[in-house]
Design an enzyme around this catalytic site. Structure first.
Site, short mmCIF file in Angstrom:
data_model
loop_
_atom_site.label_atom_id
_atom_site.label_comp_id
_atom_site.label_asym_id
_atom_site.label_seq_id
_atom_site.Cartn_x
_atom_site.Cartn_y
_atom_site.Cartn_z
N HIS A 1 45.59 39.50 31.59
CA HIS A 1 44.73 39.80 30.44
C HIS A 1 45.28 40.97 29.60
O HIS A 1 44.51 41.74 29.03
CB HIS A 1 43.31 40.12 30.89
CG HIS A 1 42.56 38.91 31.36
ND1 HIS A 1 41.86 38.08 30.52
CD2 HIS A 1 42.42 38.38 32.61
CE1 HIS A 1 41.30 37.09 31.20
NE2 HIS A 1 41.64 37.25 32.47
N ASP B 1 42.04 40.21 37.59
CA ASP B 1 41.63 38.82 37.75
C ASP B 1 42.57 37.87 37.02
O ASP B 1 43.33 38.27 36.15
CB ASP B 1 40.21 38.64 37.21
CG ASP B 1 40.10 39.02 35.74
OD1 ASP B 1 40.60 40.11 35.38
OD2 ASP B 1 39.53 38.24 34.95
N GLU B 2 42.49 36.61 37.40
CA GLU B 2 43.16 35.50 36.72
C GLU B 2 44.64 35.82 36.43
O GLU B 2 45.11 35.69 35.30
CB GLU B 2 42.41 35.15 35.43
CG GLU B 2 40.98 34.68 35.69
CD GLU B 2 40.21 34.33 34.44
OE1 GLU B 2 39.45 33.35 34.47
OE2 GLU B 2 40.36 35.04 33.42
N VAL B 3 45.34 36.21 37.47
CA VAL B 3 46.76 36.58 37.32
C VAL B 3 47.62 35.34 37.59
O VAL B 3 47.82 34.95 38.75
CB VAL B 3 47.14 37.73 38.27
CG1 VAL B 3 48.61 38.09 38.10
CG2 VAL B 3 46.25 38.95 38.00
#
Length: 517
Positions: free
Chosen positions: A258, A311-313
């Protein structure tokens, strides 16, 4: 109002009288949101004297400012004042310690006593407890349009109250859509009405970087425009504005994912121009910028918690870009090792500034007990992580995607209200590690034109589940109070949508009153 009274301007009570089901402590309904921990009440309707004032037992600029705000909030009509000898003459606020800083775990308890006549009192251990008491008092006061006086029904009152959880927040996202400072102030005002005490500021993301960092000014090359930016002074001033209202501001800089907006001003931190995330662990610039960025932001924000995302790597760029892939081989790392290294380095950086790291639950899911045990795990994907992380000794925050994500416009307030943060936990030691949670206002489809009716009134459901006793969990019983609180928000200038809408931020279905739509 608190009891049916044909002279009061609360048509909700009359409209719902036949089906009124609320927790009432054995007497008339208590129209306060969130519901207090305990309350006793009488049967007298007491007027406020023309000379009524709010005073403190000790001088305090914070309290003086708070009294001015609450006076403006409560007394929005021109009134005569009750001239009888049985009127309520004033409110005296006594605070044991006015110098306690606002941090996680601050004592927010208070005792509010409102006699049938004479002086009402609030007693609190801290300024922030006094604020909660003032909010409750403000919700007890009604304007009688027939007599042009302010009254408090059902006196005498004794309310003893404290929050169930110490962290009760609303997340705002200023990267997907910019929210200007005046709007953020209004959001802070509104969440304080529901006794939320945290603004979780997700200030940057892939789409934009609106913070005009003094140390690293090229970051705002990724702002949407010259006008859609926050200066260091903006951040400091907003944090102080929030503090005066009992709201902590927890900043979030999400790494290593992100962070694609970083590449605009500092392309060396990204794996390649076409593969921009996660941040490049092989670049010294990445670590230098993170060190400077965290140093600057912790100097602006005194909050003890620092949210690092995590998150969401998607790690595919690390293996597809030759330079990064070679760095991994040289350091005998795979993608997951590099992810862990990022987490550990970020933790060390904020830890050097005496900040506690907060991460989304992917960090715990991937690395479990091997990460810093002081880390707070912010659970959003699966409530099973609450059980698992607390069993492993981690403190947690709860923001389940779906029930407590406000961008889900089809999620009803009843669904939000039904969520119990401690579901499945029977061990009191584990339950004590749940710090609270947040309602998340992600910004993909939200800007200043619609943010308020997207947050409100549904966020009130989360506020009550985080403040009130665990037994306060029945949406049908809460609905009359919920409708009343929605109208209270509207009366205070907060654009809260119709409470019966099944789809958030939609218009009323037709003509009608606030309390019945």
């Amino acid at each position: 109002s608190f009891a049916p009274n044909m002279m009061m301007v609360r048509p909700l009570l009359l409209a719902l009288l036949s089906c009124l089901i609320v927790v009432s402590y054995g007497q008339a309904p208590i129209y306060v949101w969130p519901q207090p921990q305990s309350a006793t009440q009488g049967t007298t309707t007491s007027g406020l004297a023309a000379s009524f004032s709010i005073k403190s037992s000790a001088p305090s600029s914070d309290l003086t400012d708070a009294f001015a705000r609450f006076n403006a909030t409560i007394f929005d009509h021109r009134a005569k004042g009750d001239a009888s000898s049985s009127a309520i003459t004033g409110l005296l606020v006594t605070v044991a310690n006015l110098n306690v800083p606002l941090q996680l775990g601050i004592d927010e308890s208070y005792t509010l006593s409102v006699p049938a006549s004479g002086q009402a009192t609030i007693q609190a251990n801290t300024y922030y407890g006094a604020l909660r008491g003032l909010e409750t008092f403000s919700q007890l006061v009604y304007f009688n349009f027939t007599t042009s006086t302010y009254v408090i029904p059902n006196t005498p009152w004794t309310i003893k109250d404290a929050p169930r959880f110490p962290h009760r927040g609303v997340l705002v996202d200023t990267s997907r859509h910019f929210l200007p400072i005046p709007m953020l102030r209004r959001i802070i005002d509104s969440i304080s009405y529901a006794k939320f005490n945290v603004l979780h500021w997700h200030i940057t993301d892939i789409q934009s970087f609106p913070w005009q960092s003094s140390a690293l000014p090229r970051f705002t090359m990724a702002a949407y425009s010259q006008n859609e930016r926050f200066s260091d002074e903006d951040i400091q001033d907003l944090i102080e504005y929030a503090r005066k209202r009992g709201v902590r501001v927890m900043m979030e800089i999400d790494v290593p994912g992100h962070a694609g907006s970083w590449c605009v001003g500092y392309p060396d931190v990204c794996p390649s121009p076409t593969c921009t995330m996660p941040l490049d662990p092989s670049s010294n610039t990445t670590w230098t910028l993170m060190t400077q960025l965290f140093k600057e932001l912790t100097s602006l924000a005194p909050e003890g918690l620092f949210h690092l995302g995590g998150d969401e790597v998607d790690m595919s760029c690390w293996t597809s870009v030759a330079r990064v892939s070679q760095w991994l081989k040289t350091h005998n790392m795979n993608n997951l090792d590099a992810y862990r290294y990022f987490v550990e380095q970020a933790h060390a950086m904020v830890g050097s500034h005496q900040r506690t790291p907060v991460n989304w639950d992917e960090v715990y899911a991937n690395f479990g007990k091997t990460i810093d045990p002081n880390t707070i795990i912010h659970v959003w994907r699966n409530l099973a992580y609450v059980q698992n992380a607390t069993r492993d000794g981690f403190r947690v925050l709860v923001s389940p995607d779906g029930p407590w994500y406000l961008d889900g416009l089809g999620t009803t307030w009843q669904q939000m209200y039904a969520l119990e943060p401690s579901t499945g936990i029977t061990d009191p030691k584990q339950a004590a590690l749940i710090l609270g949670g947040e309602a998340c206002m992600w910004g993909e489809t939200v800007d200043s034109s619609v943010v308020m009716p997207t947050i409100w009134p549904r966020a009130a459901a989360v506020a009550e589940r985080l403040w009130s006793d665990i037994s306060v969990n029945n949406a049908a019983s809460a609905e009359p109070r919920y409708a009343w609180f929605r109208c209270l928000l509207d009366q205070r200038g907060i654009e809260a949508g119709p409470y019966k809408n099944t789809q958030a931020r939609t218009a009323p279905p037709g003509p009608g009153g606030c309390y019945t739509q």
